[in-house]
Design an enzyme around this catalytic site. Structure first.
Site, PDB file in Angstrom:
ATOM      1  CE  LYS A  91       5.458  11.314  13.766  1.00 48.33           C
ATOM      2  NZ  LYS A  91       5.958   9.955  14.114  1.00 48.33           N
ATOM      3  CG  ASN A 107      -3.499  12.922   3.072  1.00 44.49           C
ATOM      4  OD1 ASN A 107      -2.401  13.433   3.255  1.00 44.49           O
ATOM      5  ND2 ASN A 107      -3.644  11.644   2.767  1.00 44.49           N
ATOM      6  CG  HIS A 109      -2.812   7.850  -0.238  1.00 45.76           C
ATOM      7  ND1 HIS A 109      -1.971   7.600   0.825  1.00 45.76           N
ATOM      8  CD2 HIS A 109      -2.956   6.677  -0.893  1.00 45.76           C
ATOM      9  CE1 HIS A 109      -1.624   6.318   0.806  1.00 45.76           C
ATOM     10  NE2 HIS A 109      -2.207   5.741  -0.220  1.00 45.76           N
ATOM     11  CG  ASP A 151      -4.461   6.753   3.689  1.00 47.15           C
ATOM     12  OD1 ASP A 151      -3.568   5.918   3.831  1.00 47.15           O
ATOM     13  OD2 ASP A 151      -4.267   7.977   3.738  1.00 47.15           O
TER      14      ASP A 151
HETATM   15  N1  LIG Z   1      -6.538  10.861  11.003  1.00 46.11           N
HETATM   16  C1  LIG Z   1      -5.794  10.824   9.879  1.00 46.11           C
HETATM   17  N2  LIG Z   1      -4.494  11.203   9.921  1.00 46.11           N
HETATM   18  C2  LIG Z   1      -3.746  11.181   8.784  1.00 46.11           C
HETATM   19  C3  LIG Z   1      -4.291  10.736   7.563  1.00 46.11           C
HETATM   20  C4  LIG Z   1      -5.673  10.336   7.545  1.00 46.11           C
HETATM   21  O1  LIG Z   1      -6.219   9.976   6.476  1.00 46.11           O
HETATM   22  N3  LIG Z   1      -6.371  10.401   8.718  1.00 46.11           N
HETATM   23  N4  LIG Z   1      -3.496  10.668   6.418  1.00 46.11           N
HETATM   24  C5  LIG Z   1      -2.070  10.641   6.674  1.00 46.11           C
HETATM   25  C6  LIG Z   1      -1.235  10.658   5.456  1.00 46.11           C
HETATM   26  N5  LIG Z   1      -0.975   9.263   5.075  1.00 46.11           N
HETATM   27  C7  LIG Z   1      -1.407   8.840   3.859  1.00 46.11           C
HETATM   28  O2  LIG Z   1      -1.964   9.588   3.040  1.00 46.11           O
HETATM   29  C8  LIG Z   1      -0.278   8.391   5.931  1.00 46.11           C
HETATM   30  C9  LIG Z   1       0.836   8.857   6.600  1.00 46.11           C
HETATM   31  C10 LIG Z   1       1.536   8.014   7.450  1.00 46.11           C
HETATM   32  C11 LIG Z   1       1.118   6.697   7.635  1.00 46.11           C
HETATM   33  C12 LIG Z   1       1.855   5.807   8.584  1.00 46.11           C
HETATM   34  O3  LIG Z   1       1.726   4.598   8.527  1.00 46.11           O
HETATM   35  N6  LIG Z   1       2.631   6.442   9.488  1.00 46.11           N
HETATM   36  C13 LIG Z   1       3.429   5.674  10.449  1.00 46.11           C
HETATM   37  C14 LIG Z   1       4.467   6.587  11.093  1.00 46.11           C
HETATM   38  C15 LIG Z   1       5.433   7.084  10.023  1.00 46.11           C
HETATM   39  C16 LIG Z   1       6.469   8.019  10.617  1.00 46.11           C
HETATM   40  O4  LIG Z   1       6.387   8.309  11.830  1.00 46.11           O
HETATM   41  O5  LIG Z   1       7.328   8.454   9.830  1.00 46.11           O
HETATM   42  C17 LIG Z   1       2.557   5.104  11.549  1.00 46.11           C
HETATM   43  O6  LIG Z   1       1.498   5.680  11.846  1.00 46.11           O
HETATM   44  O7  LIG Z   1       3.028   4.115  12.114  1.00 46.11           O
HETATM   45  C18 LIG Z   1       0.031   6.222   6.948  1.00 46.11           C
HETATM   46  C19 LIG Z   1      -0.672   7.053   6.083  1.00 46.11           C
HETATM   47  C20 LIG Z   1      -1.654  11.736   7.626  1.00 46.11           C
HETATM   48  N7  LIG Z   1      -2.448  11.609   8.839  1.00 46.11           N
HETATM   49  N1  LIG Z   2       0.371   8.586   2.846  1.00 41.08           N
HETATM   50  C1  LIG Z   2       0.866   9.907   2.732  1.00 41.08           C
HETATM   51  C2  LIG Z   2       1.886   9.993   1.638  1.00 41.08           C
HETATM   52  O1  LIG Z   2       2.515   9.015   1.293  1.00 41.08           O
HETATM   53  N2  LIG Z   2       2.030  11.193   1.093  1.00 41.08           N
HETATM   54  C3  LIG Z   2       2.943  11.387   0.036  1.00 41.08           C
HETATM   55  O2  LIG Z   2       4.178  11.822   0.558  1.00 41.08           O
HETATM   56  C4  LIG Z   2       4.827  12.505  -0.497  1.00 41.08           C
HETATM   57  C5  LIG Z   2       5.581  13.620   0.149  1.00 41.08           C
HETATM   58  O3  LIG Z   2       6.508  14.048  -0.754  1.00 41.08           O
HETATM   59  P1  LIG Z   2       7.256  15.428  -0.472  1.00 41.08           P
HETATM   60  O4  LIG Z   2       7.861  15.305   0.888  1.00 41.08           O
HETATM   61  O5  LIG Z   2       8.258  15.489  -1.579  1.00 41.08           O
HETATM   62  O6  LIG Z   2       6.212  16.482  -0.533  1.00 41.08           O
HETATM   63  C6  LIG Z   2       3.769  13.006  -1.468  1.00 41.08           C
HETATM   64  O7  LIG Z   2       3.962  12.473  -2.758  1.00 41.08           O
HETATM   65  C7  LIG Z   2       2.479  12.476  -0.880  1.00 41.08           C
HETATM   66  O8  LIG Z   2       1.593  11.935  -1.846  1.00 41.08           O
END
Ligand SMILES: Nc1nc2c(c(=O)[nH]1)N[C@@H](CN(C=O)c1ccc(C(=O)N[C@@H](CCC(=O)O)C(=O)O)cc1)CN2
Ligand SMILES: NCC(=O)N[C@@H]1O[C@H](COP(=O)([O-])[O-])[C@@H](O)[C@H]1O
Length: 195
Positions: A91, A107, A109, A151
């Site tokens: 989220k 985070n 990634h 990200d």
């Molecule tokens: N403000 C921030 N919030 C989050 C970040 C960040 O850098 N800034 N990183 C994410 C983690 N992430 C990648 O590392 C990431 C997680 C989720 C999404 C995404 O597209 N999510 C969907 C919803 C998915 C779901 O509900 O299962 C969406 O937003 O439509 C992209 C990148 C954590 N938060």
């Molecule tokens: N953009 C965020 C993202 O993709 N994060 C990735 O979700 C996985 C969670 O795995 P887990 O549920 O087995 O910990 C992790 O590998 C992490 O790098």
């Protein structure tokens, strides 16, 4: 004073377990004090219970009409967290939670940033599918501070790997997870040494 870490996770929390094991093995001088998930079925809940760490499920369904990130921020502050680690948290972190922990939310990634493999839609297996579909020769892991945009926060460290000729999404996901566990510990060693 030992630093306290709060965990946010949506699924298994493998990164959380990496940190917890490093703490147990005395590689990291810190303590995970709370685990929060948005997912009632998250595997991270069993992990938190097994380590006797308090855990909470916070999502719109459980707290309809409430500001979820405000609730999360209050809980993390209550537990006295010095750092917040996103262990596969899916989220968007909103500005109220960001401002409660400036430059303290980290985070992991599963790709090299900055790149097209970050941003909305780029999480979990979707990242590896895109990397392989595009014929990339290199991928890796990025540990970064979290800011307002998905990200794009300041990078703490990256680790790279070369894709094999017969790489699959499964094999890449597994190799990235292994690389990630090294990167997470190295990043926290760096952060804790500075604090
Ligand atoms: N403000 C921030 N919030 C989050 C970040 C960040 O850098 N800034 N990183 C994410 C983690 N992430 C990648 O590392 C990431 C997680 C989720 C999404 C995404 O597209 N999510 C969907 C919803 C998915 C779901 O509900 O299962 C969406 O937003 O439509 C992209 C990148 C954590 N938060
Ligand atoms: N953009 C965020 C993202 O993709 N994060 C990735 O979700 C996985 C969670 O795995 P887990 O549920 O087995 O910990 C992790 O590998 C992490 O790098």
């Amino acid at each position: 004073m030992i630093k306290k870490i709060g965990i946010l996770a949506s699924y298994n929390g493998s990164g959380f377990e990496t940190i917890q094991k490093a703490i147990i093995e005395k590689k990291l001088n810190a303590k995970v004090v709370v685990v929060i998930t948005n997912n009632t079925n998250a595997g991270v809940l069993e992990k938190a219970e097994s380590y006797d760490i308090p855990y909470f499920i916070i999502n719109d369904k459980r707290y309809p009409g409430q500001n979820i990130d405000d609730k999360i921020a209050r809980l993390l502050l209550e537990f006295g967290c010095d750092y917040i680690f996103l262990s596969g948290y899916m989220k968007k972190i909103e500005s109220n939670l960001l401002s409660a922990f400036p430059n303290k939310i980290i985070n992991t990634h599963p790709a090299l940033l900055p790149s097209i493999y970050g941003g909305i839609g780029m999480y979990g297996r979707f990242v590896h599918e895109a990397v392989i579909k595009n014929g990339e020769k290199i991928s890796g892991v990025t540990i970064h501070y979290v800011d307002e945009v998905y990200d794009e926060g300041e990078i703490i460290l990256t680790k790279e790997l070369e894709l094999t000729n017969d790489e699959t999404v499964d094999s890449l996901e597994n190799r990235i997870k292994e690389l990630e566990s090294v990167a997470i510990v190295e990043a926290f060693e760096k952060l804790l040494a500075k604090s």
